[in-house]
Design an enzyme around this catalytic site. Structure first.
Site, short mmCIF file in Angstrom:
data_model
loop_
_atom_site.label_atom_id
_atom_site.label_comp_id
_atom_site.label_asym_id
_atom_site.label_seq_id
_atom_site.Cartn_x
_atom_site.Cartn_y
_atom_site.Cartn_z
N HIS A 64 -66.04 -31.15 -54.24
CA HIS A 64 -65.42 -32.35 -54.79
C HIS A 64 -66.04 -33.55 -54.06
O HIS A 64 -66.22 -33.52 -52.84
CB HIS A 64 -63.90 -32.33 -54.61
N ASP A 66 -65.26 -36.39 -52.94
CA ASP A 66 -64.70 -37.07 -51.77
C ASP A 66 -64.98 -36.31 -50.47
O ASP A 66 -64.60 -36.77 -49.39
CB ASP A 66 -63.19 -37.32 -51.94
N HIS A 67 -65.67 -35.17 -50.56
CA HIS A 67 -65.98 -34.40 -49.35
C HIS A 67 -67.47 -34.29 -49.07
O HIS A 67 -67.84 -33.83 -47.99
CB HIS A 67 -65.35 -33.00 -49.45
N HIS A 142 -57.95 -23.77 -53.41
CA HIS A 142 -58.13 -25.06 -54.06
C HIS A 142 -58.66 -24.84 -55.47
O HIS A 142 -58.94 -23.72 -55.87
CB HIS A 142 -59.10 -25.90 -53.20
N HIS A 270 -55.76 -37.02 -46.04
CA HIS A 270 -56.13 -36.82 -47.45
C HIS A 270 -55.02 -37.36 -48.36
O HIS A 270 -54.61 -36.71 -49.33
CB HIS A 270 -56.40 -35.33 -47.74
ZN LIG Z 1 -60.39 -33.98 -51.54
ZN LIG Z 2 -60.82 -31.15 -53.53
#
Ligand SMILES: [Zn+2]
Ligand SMILES: [Zn+2]
Length: 304
Positions: A64, A66-67, A142, A270
């Site tokens: 993802h 944002d990582h 996840h 987060h």
């Molecule tokens: Zn995330």
């Molecule tokens: Zn994620």
């Protein structure tokens, strides 16, 4: 001997003015380990004075944006700065395709070697052993394959008892073997047991990074008793259904995991962009676990 975590981003996927996406730097004995590299991580390095050219190991949890969206930018900067030292990257198998295509299409050949290690998201495995630290993967639950990381400080040397060293006239040349736990053999064949000359080394410290994940107790055996647990806390518990749908956790759930795993300290982060104040996260997590902190950007965290 330093063992210190710096948080560089505490936001989640949607950008906000005040929060950056995930990036943590763990300093173990002055060796820096970067965990996740969201967009803007380089700016955060400068803002919070992280000597990022000293990072030799990068760990990416999942794909993802944002990582990991800051990663190729960071690789390019290190290239422009003339780095020649190799860089080790651990992450989802497909990450290397993302890196390669970007470098290939910009006609960039990095000046330093990159060693990529694909991480199995389903089974916990030992990923790295150095003189400073041992890193083990933590399979998370996840929406896409996702792996957390457990950092455990390598065993440290025993401490010499100076009064005993003088008393038994131990030569300097034997200090190293005593620190490793050997007994002392004198020239006249007398053996002086190590326990008389040294004290136990300081306890090995540990840090577990668990983001992103829904509430899942299967991680508990892997993080049992760690000194610092970072557990994601995207939502407050009033949105636990939303958390479940999106495979994220609430502050209360992070506290429950910390409590059941009997960790020493919990850091939560987060946070969803919908929340302006983070105080309710702290209050909520404290209902289930006492020693909890908000992951504040630029803040450094040590073991208790
Ligand atoms: Zn995330
Ligand atoms: Zn994620």
């Amino acid at each position: 001997m330093i063992f210190e975590l710096t948080v560089l981003g505490n936001g989640s996927a949607t950008p906000t003015y005040f929060r950056h996406p995930s990036a943590h730097v763990l300093n173990v004995h002055d060796h820096l380990f970067l965990i996740d590299c969201g967009e803007g991580t380089q700016i955060q390095f400068y803002r919070h004075r992280v000597k990022f050219h000293r990072i030799n190991h990068i760990f990416i949890t999942h794909l993802h944006g944002d990582h990991f969206l800051g990663l190729v930018g960071l690789l390019s900067t290190l290239h422009l700065q003339g780095r020649t030292v190799g860089l080790n990257i651990f992450g989802p198998a497909d990450l290397i395709r993302i890196i390669d295509i970007q470098l290939e299409l910009s006609d960039t050949i990095l000046r330093y070697p990159v060693q990529f290690y694909p991480v199995d998201p389903h089974n916990s495995k030992k990923l790295l052993v150095t003189d400073q630290v041992e890193v083990t993967s933590i399979p998370l639950n996840h929406r896409v394959p996702c792996t957390g990381f457990l950092f455990k400080e390598s065993s440290r040397e025993r401490n010499l008892i100076s009064s005993k060293i003088k008393e038994y006239k131990i030569p300097y040349a034997s200090f190293d073997s005593l620190k490793k736990g050997d007994d002392f053999h004198s020239p006249d064949s007398t053996i002086i047991p190590n326990a008389l000359l040294t004290l136990d080394p300081p306890k090995q410290r540990s840090y577990a990074y668990c983001s992103d994940t829904c509430y899942d107790e299967s991680i508990i055996p892997l993080i049992k008793g760690v000194d610092i647990l970072y557990h994601e806390s995207t939502f407050l518990d009033e949105l636990r259904e939303r958390a479940k749908e999106t495979y994220h956790s609430t502050a209360k759930q992070a506290g429950v995991i910390a409590s059941k795993a009997n960790v020493k300290k919990l850091i939560i982060g987060h946070f969803s962009a919908r929340y302006k104040s983070l105080d309710p996260f702290l209050e909520e997590a404290r209902l289930t676990f006492n020693n909890v902190y908000i992951a504040m950007e630029g803040e450094k965290y040590q073991t208790d």
